[in-house]
Design an enzyme around this catalytic site. Structure first.
Site, short mmCIF file in Angstrom:
data_model
loop_
_atom_site.label_atom_id
_atom_site.label_comp_id
_atom_site.label_asym_id
_atom_site.label_seq_id
_atom_site.Cartn_x
_atom_site.Cartn_y
_atom_site.Cartn_z
N HIS A 143 7.03 101.00 24.93
CA HIS A 143 7.33 101.38 23.54
C HIS A 143 6.13 101.87 22.76
O HIS A 143 6.25 102.09 21.56
CB HIS A 143 7.91 100.17 22.79
N LYS A 195 10.72 101.56 6.79
CA LYS A 195 10.28 101.21 8.13
C LYS A 195 9.12 100.25 7.95
O LYS A 195 8.62 100.09 6.84
CB LYS A 195 9.85 102.44 8.93
N ARG A 196 8.70 99.58 9.04
CA ARG A 196 7.54 98.71 8.91
C ARG A 196 6.39 99.50 8.29
O ARG A 196 6.24 100.69 8.55
CB ARG A 196 7.12 98.17 10.28
N LYS A 235 2.44 105.26 10.49
CA LYS A 235 3.70 105.78 9.93
C LYS A 235 3.46 106.52 8.62
O LYS A 235 4.33 107.20 8.11
CB LYS A 235 4.70 104.63 9.74
N THR A 253 13.93 105.21 15.40
CA THR A 253 15.39 105.20 15.48
C THR A 253 15.99 105.38 14.10
O THR A 253 17.15 105.79 13.98
CB THR A 253 15.92 103.89 16.09
N LYS A 310 19.43 107.30 12.42
CA LYS A 310 20.41 106.73 11.49
C LYS A 310 20.57 107.64 10.27
O LYS A 310 21.68 107.88 9.81
CB LYS A 310 19.94 105.34 11.01
#
Ligand SMILES: *Cc1c(COP(=O)(O)O)cnc(C)c1O
Length: 839
Positions: free
Chosen positions: A377, A570-571, A576, A681, A685
């Site tokens: 991952h 998101k985290r 990110k 992911t 969505k």
């Protein structure tokens, strides 16, 4: 609404025995009543939403138990090969809506609750999220279970029953505060304890050599793993599989009554308290040696209990028909490791086969490597798990012997067959003995031992093969695969956005898309249809209004449903790049301030929502949370820009919050530094819900853009292959920052957003190199192209029809990202299992 229990004729006359499979609302109402009376968890005669929730859930569980038992009876009879998915995390979210939706009794339940004086929408809100995970990896495991059940695959999930899930995030003046998430405070109606499923799990101790030379792990401390099963119903099928969560217990014998009576209460119950530590929390802090040891214990506990269970099932089946052939084990069992956290399954299976079942190394190795597959991952070097060898020797001495032997044999294999790889051996082998503290490299152990290694999006799998695992590819070219992630369309569209779902079903003239998501391509031909667009717009508006109410409820901030809803949840992590988002928002705010009110009128009004948890010890991530909140406080109370821009931090992001946010989103940000997000992911969505993406060419973004069309994707930023050179250039002092970027940072430094010291955070964007400096994540490099892409977003939003068309095409192109597709590929290409449908 304080309803009392309304049985036929009031509380004096209790309802008849439950008929779990009844479909009529009146019978369901009576089942709910039955549980309110006979499965009491509260004082009698009270039937407020909370009581109604538990009684409703129990009535649904009855129905599931029936299907569940049939499923495992059927699996037992057919005896197919089964998959066991091992994951340290599951982000299940709430179960009630999902269960009644998959059972297709949603309307009947809504009617039944009405009869009892309640609204289904209000009742489902009573449930606490089962948040036994951290982020995408845990939610992936949960989506996979839904798809395995829906595809009627013989499969199990295995995990740990954490007493407290990941923390609950509170936002205070200081920023993020973590509080324990007490999801089991009352109890969970969705788990069934199996008092007959208990396995011993040992820690510490020593290895003894038997007279015949075989080895045995003895001594140390032994805890018991007790199974709690959570039913996972498939969509419109009887098949209902299990998520088996282990809880750690000490036995009564371990309670030292002598010490207790002597007043030594703590030492009397020492093992009991150690057992409690194992399943206390997900990811206990690992700054200390004890913290590291605890994490390793958790991982081993999951692996050992699960494998003992799997082996006992295999042996149980065999007893009926003849002799036990271990070589058949891989044709009955597939074990999938969700990242390296359950890597200890490899030496533990070897140990169980050799030391307990008595087979030799070669056969045990053959069985183990044909059974186990590994999903990677991450390519971030700092996220690759390494365990200290001394800690491992202490906790798991026999496993370390086995790992040493695996490593020795692997090195011998390369030495004897691959002269060209001699210089690579140091990087490829499992034990790294050279750092100050020798370590075990878990990813290497997985790659050497597993029959298949997969990445989770095409780009990620390509990077694995060309970089991280390149040397292994030349030895085992067929070992490496790609399985692009997916999400379940049940939870992430059908149930979280009934409005949009109904329109899709109406125009496609079928609801088959819910289990065959490729059918969404049928929407493409309506993308320009004004009637369809208008219905689409009104469904999105209903979702936006619902979201606006929620935001006001949790933050007190009023947002305008007519503004562009722009979401990044998101985290919180530097890769990110929430920092890129908020710097963009700051720049936007500054420009709005500089405009005349006439100029402002021509801008596209926006509501920027950012949410996510920062790991408790990740200081820079917590600073980002604080910054977003500080910016929001200033912007949202500035009457000049107020109707053009709002910035909201959405607290405590979890699955239920996601189910509220995603249907109401119009633009979402997936803006990681290219090459760093394995897949993502939530991008899937959002796209599925008709939300446009602004993003980099990273992870699954690449494939989403391919599927929905590049004209429907707001692309910006460096590509993965440019990143190394850009970093090098920067080290050589060649980076020239964009003036807009400098302006945004300067605006923060000027103190507009308060007196908090943002310099440590901003300094990470400065300089050309060094730890925590040099803008490793290329925020500065990508800032100008990000702002340009945002300008394209603003323009596109002004053209309502164009935007609606893009939105429709996003949904229409999302078929590939169903986890049904992903799981069908795992089943065929990795697990070699097939459907086992309950008749
Ligand atoms: C889907 C999901 C994630 C993963 O989000 P990414 O943007 O892919 O990192 C994390 N948390 C929750 C609650 C989710 O539902």
């Amino acid at each position: 609404m304080a309803a009392t229990v309304k049985s036929s004729g009031g509380t004096s006359k209790p309802p008849a025995a439950a008929q779990p499979l009844a479909d009529e609302p009146s019978a369901i109402a009576s089942n709910i009543n039955y549980h309110a009376h006979y499965s009491p968890h509260f004082s009698p005669f009270k039937f407020e939403p909370e009581q109604a929730y538990y009684a409703t859930a129990e009535s649904v569980r009855d129905r599931l138990v029936q299907q569940w038992n049939e499923t495992y009876l059927h699996f037992h009879k057919v005896d197919p090969k089964q998959t066991y998915y091992l994951s340290m995390e599951y982000l299940q979210g709430r179960a009630l809506t999902n269960a009644i939706g998959n059972l297709n009794v949603q309307n009947a339940y809504a009617d039944a609750l009405n009869k009892l004086g309640h609204q289904l929408e209000e009742i489902v809100e009573q449930e606490k999220d089962a948040a036994l995970g951290n982020g995408g990896l845990g939610r992936l495991a949960s989506c996979f279970l839904d798809s395995m059940a829906t595809l009627n695959l013989p499969a199990w999930g295995y995990g740990l029953r954490y007493r407290y899930g990941l923390f609950k995030q509170r936002i205070t003046k200081e920023g993020q505060e973590e509080v324990a998430e007490d999801w089991l405070e009352k109890f969970s109606p969705w788990e069934v304890v199996r008092h007959d499923v208990v396995f011993p799990v040992r820690f510490f101790g020593q290895v003894e050599v038997n007279p015949d030379g075989s080895r045995k792990w003895e001594g140390g401390e032994v805890l018991q793993a007790l199974a709690y099963d959570v039913p996972i119903p498939g969509y419109k099928t009887k098949n209902t599989i299990s998520l088996r969560l282990w809880e750690a217990k000490a036995s009564a014998e371990d309670f030292n009554l002598f010490q207790f009576n002597d007043g030594q209460y703590e030492s009397a119950a020492q093992l009991h308290s150690r057992a409690q530590q194992i399943c206390a929390v997900l990811y206990p802090g690992d700054a200390t040696e004890d913290g590291k040891l605890l994490r390793l214990k958790q991982q081993f506990f999951l692996c050992s209990a699960s494998l003992q269970d799997i082996i006992s099932r295999f042996k149980g089946r065999k007893q009926g028909n003849g002799s036990l052939e271990w070589s058949e084990f891989p044709s009955k069992v597939a074990v999938q490791l969700n990242d390296t956290h359950p890597t200890l399954a490899i030496p533990e299976l070897m140990r169980l086969l050799m030391d307990v079942e008595g087979i030799g190394w070669d056969e045990a190795w053959d069985v183990t490597s044909r059974t186990i597959a590994y999903t990677n991952h991450t390519v971030l070097p700092e996220a690759l798990e390494k365990w200290s060898q001394p800690v491992m020797w202490k906790l798991l001495p026999r496993h370390m012997e086995i790992i040493e032997e695996i490593d020795k044999r692997f090195i011998a294999l390369i030495r004897s067959t691959r002269t060209d790889l001699q210089t690579k051996i140091y990087n490829m082998c499992i034990l790294d003995n050279y750092p100050q503290k020798p370590v075990v490299r878990m990813a290497n152990l997985c790659v050497v031992s597993a029959h298949t290694v997969n990445g989770v999006a095409q780009l990620h799998s390509d990077i694995l093969k060309s970089e991280l695992f390149a040397d292994y590819v030349s030895i085992w070219p067929k070992k490496f695969q790609n399985k692009t992630n997916g999400i379940t369309p049940r939870r992430w569209l059908r149930f979280c956005s009934p409005e949009l779902s109904n329109i899709i079903t109406k125009w496609l003239k079928t609801d088959q898309w819910v289990s065959n998501l490729d059918l969404l391509t049928g929407l493409r031909k309506f993308a320009d249809n004004a009637g369809f667009q208008d219905e689409w717009a009104s469904a999105k508006m209903a979702n936006k209004q619902r979201l606006a109410q929620y935001i006001e409820h949790v933050t007190g901030v009023r947002i305008d449903p007519n503004s562009l809803f722009d979401i990044q949840v998101k985290r919180i992590h530097e890769y990110k790049r929430q920092l890129l988002n908020i710097l963009g928002a700051i720049y936007r705010y500054k420009k709005l301030k500089e405009m005349s009110s006439e100029e402002r009128k021509n801008t596209t009004p926006r509501t920027i929502m950012i949410g996510g948890k920062a790991f408790a010890t990740y200081t820079n991530a917590k600073r980002i949370v604080k910054l977003v909140n500080d910016v929001g406080a200033v912007v949202n109370s500035d009457p000049e820009v107020n109707s053009h821009l709002k910035v909201v931090f959405v607290p405590n992001y979890n699955v239920s919050v996601a189910e509220m946010l995603i249907p109401g989103s119009e633009l979402s940000q997936h803006i990681s530094t290219a090459g760093m997000e394995a897949s993502g992911t939530s991008n899937m969505k959002f796209a599925l819900n008709g939300c446009l993406i602004i993003g980099t060419l990273d992870g699954a973004n690449v494939e989403i853009r391919e599927e929905i069309g590049e004209e429907n994707f707001f692309l910006f930023g460096a590509t993965a292959d440019e990143v190394p050179k850009l970093r090098k250039d920067r080290e050589n002092g060649l980076f020239k920052p964009d003036p807009r970027f400098e302006e945004a940072k300067q605006f923060i430094r000027s103190g507009v957003f308060g007196s908090y010291d943002y310099n440590p955070l901003l300094d990470s964007l400065e300089g050309n190199s060094g730890y925590g400096r040099g803008d490793y994540f290329l925020v500065g490099h990508d800032f100008p192209s990000y702002m340009d892409a945002q300008a394209r977003v603003d323009e596109a939003y002004k053209d309502r029809r164009r935007w609606l068309k893009m939105s429709i095409l996003s949904t229409a192109g999302s078929g590939k990202f169903s986890s049904d597709r992903t799981i069908a590929q795992y089943a065929k290409e990795i697990w070699n299992i097939s459907e086992c449908r309950v008749p």
